[in-house]
Scaffold this motif. Structure first.
Motif, mmCIF file in Angstrom:
data_model
loop_
_atom_site.group_PDB
_atom_site.id
_atom_site.type_symbol
_atom_site.label_atom_id
_atom_site.label_comp_id
_atom_site.label_asym_id
_atom_site.label_seq_id
_atom_site.Cartn_x
_atom_site.Cartn_y
_atom_site.Cartn_z
ATOM 1 N N LYS A 13 4.279 -10.725 9.982
ATOM 2 C CA LYS A 13 4.287 -9.848 11.148
ATOM 3 C C LYS A 13 4.412 -8.369 10.776
ATOM 4 C CE LYS A 13 6.399 -13.342 14.101
ATOM 5 N NZ LYS A 13 7.568 -13.660 14.935
ATOM 6 N N ILE A 14 4.543 -8.089 9.489
ATOM 7 C CA ILE A 14 4.744 -6.709 9.051
ATOM 8 C C ILE A 14 3.564 -6.248 8.199
ATOM 9 C CG2 ILE A 14 6.194 -5.154 7.677
ATOM 10 C CD1 ILE A 14 8.576 -6.936 8.384
ATOM 11 N N ASP A 15 2.954 -5.149 8.610
ATOM 12 C CA ASP A 15 1.927 -4.482 7.808
ATOM 13 C C ASP A 15 2.535 -3.192 7.284
ATOM 14 O OD1 ASP A 15 -0.147 -6.336 8.365
ATOM 15 O OD2 ASP A 15 -0.488 -5.370 10.304
ATOM 16 N N VAL A 16 2.537 -3.016 5.983
ATOM 17 C CA VAL A 16 3.146 -1.845 5.369
ATOM 18 C C VAL A 16 2.114 -0.741 5.201
ATOM 19 C CG1 VAL A 16 4.343 -0.958 3.330
ATOM 20 C CG2 VAL A 16 4.838 -3.263 4.167
ATOM 21 N N MET A 17 2.507 0.470 5.564
ATOM 22 C CA MET A 17 1.673 1.653 5.366
ATOM 23 C C MET A 17 2.479 2.605 4.483
ATOM 24 S SD MET A 17 0.385 2.132 9.293
ATOM 25 C CE MET A 17 -0.894 3.321 8.942
ATOM 26 N N TYR A 18 2.075 2.742 3.228
ATOM 27 C CA TYR A 18 2.765 3.623 2.293
ATOM 28 C C TYR A 18 2.297 5.066 2.502
ATOM 29 C CZ TYR A 18 4.068 -0.662 -0.176
ATOM 30 O OH TYR A 18 4.569 -1.892 -0.493
ATOM 31 N N ASN A 19 3.085 6.004 1.989
ATOM 32 C CA ASN A 19 2.752 7.426 2.047
ATOM 33 C C ASN A 19 2.441 7.879 3.472
ATOM 34 O OD1 ASN A 19 2.848 7.815 -0.856
ATOM 35 N ND2 ASN A 19 0.990 6.570 -0.896
ATOM 36 N N GLY A 29 16.782 5.860 5.844
ATOM 37 C CA GLY A 29 17.686 5.841 4.711
ATOM 38 C C GLY A 29 19.161 5.801 5.041
ATOM 39 N N MET A 30 19.917 6.145 4.049
ATOM 40 C CA MET A 30 21.365 6.089 4.139
ATOM 41 C C MET A 30 21.960 7.439 3.759
ATOM 42 S SD MET A 30 22.383 2.996 4.951
ATOM 43 C CE MET A 30 24.041 2.965 4.327
ATOM 44 N N HIS A 64 6.137 3.841 5.417
ATOM 45 C CA HIS A 64 7.102 4.344 4.447
ATOM 46 C C HIS A 64 6.565 5.637 3.861
ATOM 47 C CE1 HIS A 64 10.462 4.181 1.750
ATOM 48 N NE2 HIS A 64 9.693 4.198 0.677
ATOM 49 N N ARG A 65 7.400 6.651 3.785
ATOM 50 C CA ARG A 65 6.943 7.984 3.361
ATOM 51 C C ARG A 65 6.622 8.086 1.869
ATOM 52 N NH1 ARG A 65 12.789 9.940 4.668
ATOM 53 N NH2 ARG A 65 13.808 9.313 2.746
ATOM 54 N N ARG A 66 7.012 7.093 1.110
ATOM 55 C CA ARG A 66 6.741 7.121 -0.332
ATOM 56 C C ARG A 66 5.700 6.063 -0.698
ATOM 57 N NH1 ARG A 66 12.343 8.050 0.011
ATOM 58 N NH2 ARG A 66 12.927 10.028 -0.895
ATOM 59 N N ASP A 67 5.351 6.010 -1.989
ATOM 60 C CA ASP A 67 4.360 5.029 -2.440
ATOM 61 C C ASP A 67 4.996 3.713 -2.875
ATOM 62 O OD1 ASP A 67 5.562 5.908 -4.759
ATOM 63 O OD2 ASP A 67 3.702 6.423 -5.782
ATOM 64 N N ARG A 68 6.327 3.636 -2.806
ATOM 65 C CA ARG A 68 7.039 2.403 -3.131
ATOM 66 C C ARG A 68 8.409 2.453 -2.480
ATOM 67 N NH1 ARG A 68 10.744 3.516 -7.203
ATOM 68 N NH2 ARG A 68 10.371 5.489 -8.230
ATOM 69 N N PHE A 69 9.027 1.270 -2.354
ATOM 70 C CA PHE A 69 10.361 1.179 -1.756
ATOM 71 C C PHE A 69 11.423 1.300 -2.835
ATOM 72 C CE2 PHE A 69 7.709 -1.058 1.319
ATOM 73 C CZ PHE A 69 8.129 -0.460 2.503
ATOM 74 N N ARG A 70 12.589 1.818 -2.453
ATOM 75 C CA ARG A 70 13.711 1.929 -3.371
ATOM 76 C C ARG A 70 14.855 0.997 -2.982
ATOM 77 N NH1 ARG A 70 15.040 8.172 -3.652
ATOM 78 N NH2 ARG A 70 15.230 7.774 -1.441
ATOM 79 N N ALA A 71 14.656 0.225 -1.947
ATOM 80 C CA ALA A 71 15.691 -0.701 -1.472
ATOM 81 C C ALA A 71 15.841 -1.866 -2.456
ATOM 82 C CB ALA A 71 15.317 -1.222 -0.085
#
Length: 141
Positions: free
Chosen positions: A22-28, A66-67, A2-9
């Motif tokens: 099964k998901i590893d999150v990589m911020y920024n 995004g949308m 994710h390109r940001r440091d937090r999600f907005r969803a």
């Protein structure tokens, strides 16, 4: 990633994703390159804060960014809002007779294109039929 440091969803969706083992999150992080011959083999990822680029093994890539409406093709028709969403009524009609919009391009909340498409198809059929009733020589394509 994710390109940001937090999600907005929606938080319920973010929570569900974060709990998935099964998901590893990589911020920024952004994808800078997909490598491979005839199939994906590695990707280059960049940390947007540090500029560091690392290569990771990968079997495939699914991008979702995004949308944002893709409505450039109707920009001169004045049927979009300032952000580019096409404005319709609940029958999928725009302010221009005979032009309908369905799915996620619409101003309203995210919709299912199947149900919107069905409504728009029926409305388009009624529109064409009304033109034929007025003596216009139109045929269905």
């Amino acid at each position: 990633m994710h390109r940001r440091d937090r999600f907005r969803a929606q938080s319920i969706l973010v929570d569900r994703m974060l709990k998935n083992e099964k998901i590893d999150v990589m911020y920024n992080t952004i994808l800078t390159e997909i490598r491979g011959e005839n199939k994906v083999s590695t990707v280059l990822l960049e940390n947007v804060k540090t500029g560091e680029i690392k290569e990771y093994s990968a079997d495939g890539v699914f991008e979702y960014i995004g949308m944002n409406p893709v409505s450039e093709f109707v920009k001169d028709l004045n049927i979009t809002d300032e952000e580019g969403w096409i404005i319709t009524d609940n029958r999928m009609k725009t302010t221009i007779k005979g032009i309908f919009a369905v799915g996620d391009i619409r101003k309203d909340a995210v919709r299912q294109i199947v149900s919107d498409g069905c409504i728009a198809a029926l409305e388009a059929q009624h529109y064409v039929e009304s033109l034929q009733e007025k003596g216009n020589n139109l045929s269905y394509v």
